[in-house]
Design a protein around this motif. Structure first.
Motif, PDB file in Angstrom:
ATOM      1  N   THR A   1     -65.239 -21.032 -27.049  1.00  0.00           N
ATOM      2  CA  THR A   1     -64.133 -20.397 -27.056  1.00  0.00           C
ATOM      3  C   THR A   1     -63.391 -20.391 -25.367  1.00  0.00           C
ATOM      4  N   LEU A   2     -62.215 -20.388 -25.473  1.00  0.00           N
ATOM      5  CA  LEU A   2     -61.737 -20.533 -23.838  1.00  0.00           C
ATOM      6  C   LEU A   2     -60.464 -19.831 -24.345  1.00  0.00           C
TER       7      LEU A   2
ATOM      8  N   VAL B   1     -60.463  -9.784 -23.619  1.00  0.00           N
ATOM      9  CA  VAL B   1     -60.015 -10.033 -22.059  1.00  0.00           C
ATOM     10  C   VAL B   1     -59.751  -8.862 -21.960  1.00  0.00           C
TER      11      VAL B   1
ATOM     12  N   GLY C   1     -63.175 -22.670 -33.162  1.00  0.00           N
ATOM     13  CA  GLY C   1     -63.738 -21.842 -32.003  1.00  0.00           C
ATOM     14  C   GLY C   1     -62.858 -20.391 -31.951  1.00  0.00           C
ATOM     15  N   ASP C   2     -62.292 -20.295 -30.663  1.00  0.00           N
ATOM     16  CA  ASP C   2     -61.088 -19.261 -29.972  1.00  0.00           C
ATOM     17  C   ASP C   2     -60.693 -19.811 -28.742  1.00  0.00           C
ATOM     18  N   THR C   3     -58.790 -19.477 -29.035  1.00  0.00           N
ATOM     19  CA  THR C   3     -58.814 -19.826 -27.496  1.00  0.00           C
ATOM     20  C   THR C   3     -58.169 -18.635 -26.859  1.00  0.00           C
ATOM     21  N   VAL C   4     -57.881 -17.668 -26.075  1.00  0.00           N
ATOM     22  CA  VAL C   4     -57.549 -16.345 -25.393  1.00  0.00           C
ATOM     23  C   VAL C   4     -56.753 -16.371 -24.099  1.00  0.00           C
ATOM     24  N   ARG C   5     -55.691 -15.783 -24.132  1.00  0.00           N
ATOM     25  CA  ARG C   5     -54.983 -15.404 -22.323  1.00  0.00           C
ATOM     26  C   ARG C   5     -55.701 -14.951 -21.462  1.00  0.00           C
TER      27      ARG C   5
ATOM     28  N   ILE D   1     -55.784  -7.746 -21.602  1.00  0.00           N
ATOM     29  CA  ILE D   1     -55.264  -8.579 -22.202  1.00  0.00           C
ATOM     30  C   ILE D   1     -55.468  -8.285 -23.316  1.00  0.00           C
ATOM     31  N   HIS D   2     -56.652  -8.185 -23.717  1.00  0.00           N
ATOM     32  CA  HIS D   2     -56.910  -7.576 -25.513  1.00  0.00           C
ATOM     33  C   HIS D   2     -56.964  -5.295 -25.525  1.00  0.00           C
TER      34      HIS D   2
ATOM     35  N   LEU E   1     -49.200 -18.224 -24.339  1.00  0.00           N
ATOM     36  CA  LEU E   1     -48.997 -17.916 -22.760  1.00  0.00           C
ATOM     37  C   LEU E   1     -47.564 -18.164 -22.055  1.00  0.00           C
TER      38      LEU E   1
ATOM     39  N   VAL F   1     -65.980 -17.664 -33.453  1.00  0.00           N
ATOM     40  CA  VAL F   1     -66.383 -16.569 -32.493  1.00  0.00           C
ATOM     41  C   VAL F   1     -65.054 -15.794 -32.113  1.00  0.00           C
TER      42      VAL F   1
ATOM     43  N   PHE G   1     -50.538 -24.556 -29.595  1.00  0.00           N
ATOM     44  CA  PHE G   1     -51.995 -24.877 -28.728  1.00  0.00           C
ATOM     45  C   PHE G   1     -52.933 -25.750 -30.540  1.00  0.00           C
TER      46      PHE G   1
ATOM     47  N   HIS H   1     -52.493 -12.991 -30.184  1.00  0.00           N
ATOM     48  CA  HIS H   1     -53.422 -13.040 -28.881  1.00  0.00           C
ATOM     49  C   HIS H   1     -53.604 -14.205 -27.741  1.00  0.00           C
ATOM     50  N   PHE H   2     -52.486 -15.120 -28.021  1.00  0.00           N
ATOM     51  CA  PHE H   2     -52.952 -16.145 -27.611  1.00  0.00           C
ATOM     52  C   PHE H   2     -51.476 -16.203 -25.937  1.00  0.00           C
TER      53      PHE H   2
END
Lengths: 302, 302
Positions: free
Chosen positions: B86-87, A46, B119-123, A49-50, A301, A42, A6, A298-299
């Motif tokens: 942040t997504l 969630v 930024g930061d991207t999370v599920r 999830i976290h 998918l 940032v 990503f 963390h991500f």
């Protein structure tokens, strides 16, 4: 898709300017301004999830969100300043949910002089919270900068947070030391400041996704490799949890050999030497054997 | 629970300092720094709450998220600078979803000189995007500052975005002028700058939740009321949509009577005079009749 893929795809959209603006591959965006640098970060949490509400109170979650962001500022050698919270939640909050969460967040921030100054709140089918935090430093310590021969240090023993999670997920209450490491991790602001002010570290980041995975990121950005000879395992944690558990929020940093003595004289608390930086790019050796980094993505998918 | 109640409950946790840090009740946090002011804002869009994929492309959504945040900076008379995204999203993104969204965001930002730096991207079980944006200004125009007798102006006709939404939700394609107002709203950065530089406006905000609701917020913060005698309704929109539709991203501002001529000489485009500020606190009169403000409460829970 893993986070690394990503990040490769979004990289063309991130603005960078040699020596003035660093954004990709760092814990914070770093922006030169006069003689100092501004730091912006940032992080988001969630639900399911976290974290799960079965073992988090609103207060603890607010406090942890503060700690996670403060740790990014610590990892650059920064002083935290201003925070804005974006909150998404699904239903009329019950009882003192709002007050508990904000109290935890504000108490977590204010221990290090950071202030909540704004935000946005929206309806969302699932609870999530995203925190922005700014900071400043005269000497940002990047992930880039480690050289072969540099020694690798970590600021505390690892794996306690992952060990606590093991208890939580099996429905048991962990021992207090582990519980605290997971719910109320301590951001290393003062150590980060000291390493920055005395220019002791050649590269630094915080351990959020697990030692091996994070060290491999530092090595990739610095275009080097690493040999690990010792791993400080937290009491109650397994070595696997120390290597790949994540959410430790310790600092991992590299120190030129000739500065090691000055480091140990300057810091009046235990530090843990893991091993050293080597020139083979992106190779990590653990007790002499090559390892593939694994940790908490963390991500991740799909 | 309405947004206003929520804001009352979180107010004790927001840091403010007379003349140095304004946070509650403003479009941006405003922080004095030397002779200038730093502006910080965040805004979030959540799938199925703020938009549907049936009428948004990833590109348009990225572009709109930029516009929504830029509009907050415009509303303070600011110059936009740095953005962090942040997504949260639920599944492996399909095809060029990522590229489309980031391209829209970065193109939206860069038209006004703003840069994406992190930024930061999370599920997440549901798609959401939260954008942080910073800016600066020497003369921030707050919501506080309107006085009885000041004239109320709006920067363009209202209701087009709500009218487009009416088409979208009934499965029809709106006329191009309306479609553009909803998908690609224009942030009023240059007008905001001009009003700030020439110190023409006594109070200002952007119209995001609907004219009546936003004007009532400006009046509450300024401790005044308002009389509306004319409402500029966008072609294709109803008066109801102009009054309460929201997502216009026009600027609404107040001008001392003696500055009106200078205002109209300084701005070489149409501006719309709505009416004037009155001393009766929080009272809004429309064509002589008192009205209760209604608009889109982005937040409304339960």
């Amino acid at each position: 898709m893993r986070e690394s893929e990503f990040l490769l795809r979004i990289r063309p959209y991130l603005y960078e300017k040699e020596g003035l603006v660093s954004s990709a591959d760092e814990d914070c965006a770093v922006i030169a301004e006069g003689q100092a640098f501004r730091l912006y970060t940032v992080d988001a949490l969630v639900e399911d999830i976290h974290f799960k509400w079965s073992y988090f109170t609103p207060y603890a979650l607010g406090f942890k969100l503060a700690a996670v962001n403060l740790s990014d500022i610590a990892a650059m050698g920064g002083i935290p300043e201003w925070a804005l919270l974006t909150l998404g939640f699904p239903e009329p909050p019950r009882g003192d949910f709002i007050e508990g969460f904000y109290r935890g967040l504000v108490e977590g921030l204010s221990r290090f002089g950071a202030r909540l100054v704004g935000g946005d709140t929206v309806r969302s089918p699932v609870f999530w919270a995203a925190l922005f935090l700014s900071g400043r430093t005269e000497n940002p310590i990047l992930r880039k900068g480690a050289s072969p021969g540099d020694l690798i240090y970590v600021s505390r023993s690892l794996g306690a947070s992952a060990a606590a999670l093991r208890y939580f997920l099996s429905g048991e209450e962990p021992p207090e030391f582990l519980r605290k490491a997971h719910l109320f991790p301590e951001p290393e602001i003062s150590l980060g400041r000291l390493l920055s002010e005395k220019a002791l570290a050649s590269a630094m980041m915080d351990v959020s996704d697990g030692l091996l995975l994070d060290l491999s990121k530092l090595c990739r950005t610095s275009e080097v490799g690493a040999e690990i000879e010792e791993v400080p395992v937290a009491p109650g944690a397994t070595e696997e949890e120390a290597l790949s558990g994540g959410e430790d929020y310790a600092l991992i940093f590299t120190v030129p050999k000739e500065k090691e003595r000055f480091l140990l004289e300057s810091v009046d608390r235990p530090l843990y030497r893991l091993g050293k930086i080597i020139s083979q790019k992106e190779k990590i050796y653990l007790y002499g054997r090559p390892v593939a980094p694994e940790g908490f993505d963390h991500f991740e998918l799909g």
